[in-house]
Scaffold this motif. Sequence first.
Motif, PDB file in Angstrom:
ATOM      1  N   TYR A 172       0.834  -1.219   0.000  1.00 47.13           N
ATOM      2  CA  TYR A 172       0.000   0.000   0.000  1.00 47.13           C
ATOM      3  C   TYR A 172       0.860   1.257   0.000  1.00 47.13           C
ATOM      4  O   TYR A 172       0.610   2.188  -0.770  1.00 47.13           O
ATOM      5  CB  TYR A 172      -0.915  -0.011   1.222  1.00 47.13           C
ATOM      6  CG  TYR A 172      -1.751   1.237   1.363  1.00 47.13           C
ATOM      7  CD1 TYR A 172      -2.884   1.433   0.581  1.00 47.13           C
ATOM      8  CD2 TYR A 172      -1.390   2.243   2.269  1.00 47.13           C
ATOM      9  CE1 TYR A 172      -3.644   2.587   0.698  1.00 47.13           C
ATOM     10  CE2 TYR A 172      -2.137   3.397   2.393  1.00 47.13           C
ATOM     11  CZ  TYR A 172      -3.269   3.566   1.603  1.00 47.13           C
ATOM     12  OH  TYR A 172      -4.003   4.713   1.712  1.00 47.13           O
ATOM     13  N   ILE A 173       1.881   1.277   0.860  1.00 49.70           N
ATOM     14  CA  ILE A 173       2.745   2.455   0.974  1.00 49.70           C
ATOM     15  C   ILE A 173       3.450   2.762  -0.343  1.00 49.70           C
ATOM     16  O   ILE A 173       3.529   3.919  -0.779  1.00 49.70           O
ATOM     17  CB  ILE A 173       3.792   2.248   2.086  1.00 49.70           C
ATOM     18  CG1 ILE A 173       3.113   2.234   3.462  1.00 49.70           C
ATOM     19  CG2 ILE A 173       4.874   3.343   2.055  1.00 49.70           C
ATOM     20  CD1 ILE A 173       4.032   1.798   4.592  1.00 49.70           C
ATOM     21  N   LEU A 174       3.954   1.713  -0.995  1.00 48.91           N
ATOM     22  CA  LEU A 174       4.736   1.896  -2.222  1.00 48.91           C
ATOM     23  C   LEU A 174       3.892   1.784  -3.485  1.00 48.91           C
ATOM     24  O   LEU A 174       4.422   1.967  -4.599  1.00 48.91           O
ATOM     25  CB  LEU A 174       5.872   0.872  -2.269  1.00 48.91           C
ATOM     26  CG  LEU A 174       6.874   0.923  -1.111  1.00 48.91           C
ATOM     27  CD1 LEU A 174       7.945  -0.149  -1.285  1.00 48.91           C
ATOM     28  CD2 LEU A 174       7.514   2.308  -0.995  1.00 48.91           C
ATOM     29  N   ASN A 175       2.616   1.478  -3.307  1.00 48.55           N
ATOM     30  CA  ASN A 175       1.693   1.352  -4.442  1.00 48.55           C
ATOM     31  C   ASN A 175       2.180   0.302  -5.448  1.00 48.55           C
ATOM     32  O   ASN A 175       2.211   0.529  -6.653  1.00 48.55           O
ATOM     33  CB  ASN A 175       1.492   2.693  -5.144  1.00 48.55           C
ATOM     34  CG  ASN A 175       0.270   2.686  -6.064  1.00 48.55           C
ATOM     35  OD1 ASN A 175      -0.708   1.993  -5.818  1.00 48.55           O
ATOM     36  ND2 ASN A 175       0.353   3.455  -7.151  1.00 48.55           N
ATOM     37  N   ILE A 176       2.602  -0.838  -4.925  1.00 53.36           N
ATOM     38  CA  ILE A 176       2.998  -1.966  -5.752  1.00 53.36           C
ATOM     39  C   ILE A 176       2.245  -3.194  -5.258  1.00 53.36           C
ATOM     40  O   ILE A 176       1.615  -3.161  -4.206  1.00 53.36           O
ATOM     41  CB  ILE A 176       4.526  -2.219  -5.704  1.00 53.36           C
ATOM     42  CG1 ILE A 176       5.004  -2.423  -4.265  1.00 53.36           C
ATOM     43  CG2 ILE A 176       5.281  -1.055  -6.358  1.00 53.36           C
ATOM     44  CD1 ILE A 176       6.500  -2.673  -4.135  1.00 53.36           C
ATOM     45  N   SER A 177       2.294  -4.266  -6.016  1.00 51.84           N
ATOM     46  CA  SER A 177       1.517  -5.450  -5.640  1.00 51.84           C
ATOM     47  C   SER A 177       2.160  -6.207  -4.483  1.00 51.84           C
ATOM     48  O   SER A 177       3.374  -6.110  -4.249  1.00 51.84           O
ATOM     49  CB  SER A 177       1.386  -6.389  -6.849  1.00 51.84           C
ATOM     50  OG  SER A 177       2.633  -6.989  -7.150  1.00 51.84           O
ATOM     51  N   ASN A 178       1.313  -6.975  -3.794  1.00 51.45           N
ATOM     52  CA  ASN A 178       1.822  -7.834  -2.713  1.00 51.45           C
ATOM     53  C   ASN A 178       2.873  -8.797  -3.247  1.00 51.45           C
ATOM     54  O   ASN A 178       3.881  -9.074  -2.579  1.00 51.45           O
ATOM     55  CB  ASN A 178       0.678  -8.636  -2.092  1.00 51.45           C
ATOM     56  CG  ASN A 178      -0.282  -7.758  -1.306  1.00 51.45           C
ATOM     57  OD1 ASN A 178      -0.176  -6.539  -1.355  1.00 51.45           O
ATOM     58  ND2 ASN A 178      -1.203  -8.368  -0.598  1.00 51.45           N
ATOM     59  N   LYS A 179       2.635  -9.295  -4.462  1.00 48.93           N
ATOM     60  CA  LYS A 179       3.564 -10.251  -5.066  1.00 48.93           C
ATOM     61  C   LYS A 179       4.935  -9.608  -5.288  1.00 48.93           C
ATOM     62  O   LYS A 179       5.968 -10.235  -5.041  1.00 48.93           O
ATOM     63  CB  LYS A 179       3.002 -10.761  -6.384  1.00 48.93           C
ATOM     64  CG  LYS A 179       3.879 -11.812  -7.050  1.00 48.93           C
ATOM     65  CD  LYS A 179       3.246 -12.328  -8.331  1.00 48.93           C
ATOM     66  CE  LYS A 179       4.137 -13.365  -9.003  1.00 48.93           C
ATOM     67  NZ  LYS A 179       3.540 -13.881 -10.267  1.00 48.93           N
ATOM     68  N   THR A 180       4.930  -8.353  -5.734  1.00 54.02           N
ATOM     69  CA  THR A 180       6.193  -7.652  -5.967  1.00 54.02           C
ATOM     70  C   THR A 180       6.947  -7.449  -4.654  1.00 54.02           C
ATOM     71  O   THR A 180       8.167  -7.643  -4.588  1.00 54.02           O
ATOM     72  CB  THR A 180       5.938  -6.286  -6.632  1.00 54.02           C
ATOM     73  OG1 THR A 180       5.300  -6.496  -7.903  1.00 54.02           O
ATOM     74  CG2 THR A 180       7.242  -5.534  -6.856  1.00 54.02           C
TER      75      THR A 180
END
Length: 211
Positions: A172-180
């Motif tokens: 959420y903080i970095l606006n990337i996927s959980n998988k990433t």
Amino acid sequence: MIRLLIADDHAIVREGIKKILALAQDIQVEAEAVDAIEVMKHLDDGVTFDVLLLDLSMPGVTGMSLITQIKAQYPAFPILIFSMHNEAQIASRAIKAGAAGFIAKDSDPEILLEAIRRVAAGRNYIDPALAEQMAFDALMPPKSAPHAILSSRELEIFALLVAGKRVNDIAYILNISNKTVSTHKLNLITKMKLHSTADLVHYALEHKLFA
């Protein structure tokens, strides 16, 4: 008057900065951005700014990559990093990428004001505590330290994990996927030859990282 562009994806942080700057007669917030796209749009629109106050952990393009991109297009434009990471290695990477200054978000308001003024005047500014650690590292570079081989994104996620953030929080903080996030976490743990988040926390405490 110093014209400032603030780039931070958290509205509460931007509002806090503006309240601090409201006490200064020589600094004016000219515009705000929540990600790299908005930063570049403001710059490409031809608006004149004296300093970019940039958070390293915005969504999308990482802070280090954005610094490089800005300096490639606007070599003389001063960038002051305002980061939640008060780690000397991260500060060093930001300066090498082209930033003119680096301060932590837990710095005193007086440091923020001084840093903006120094950078706007064409000088460099690094949080004194970080500058001391960077100088020490330059004399005795920790080349053998496992964390020295991490990428900027891996180091960023390392810091967030040590701060107690879970994979979902970091995504959420970095606006990337959980998988990433999970992939980066696995990579950094593997590179450092550790086995768990608990090991990362222990390592950070032992090496006095992210204090």
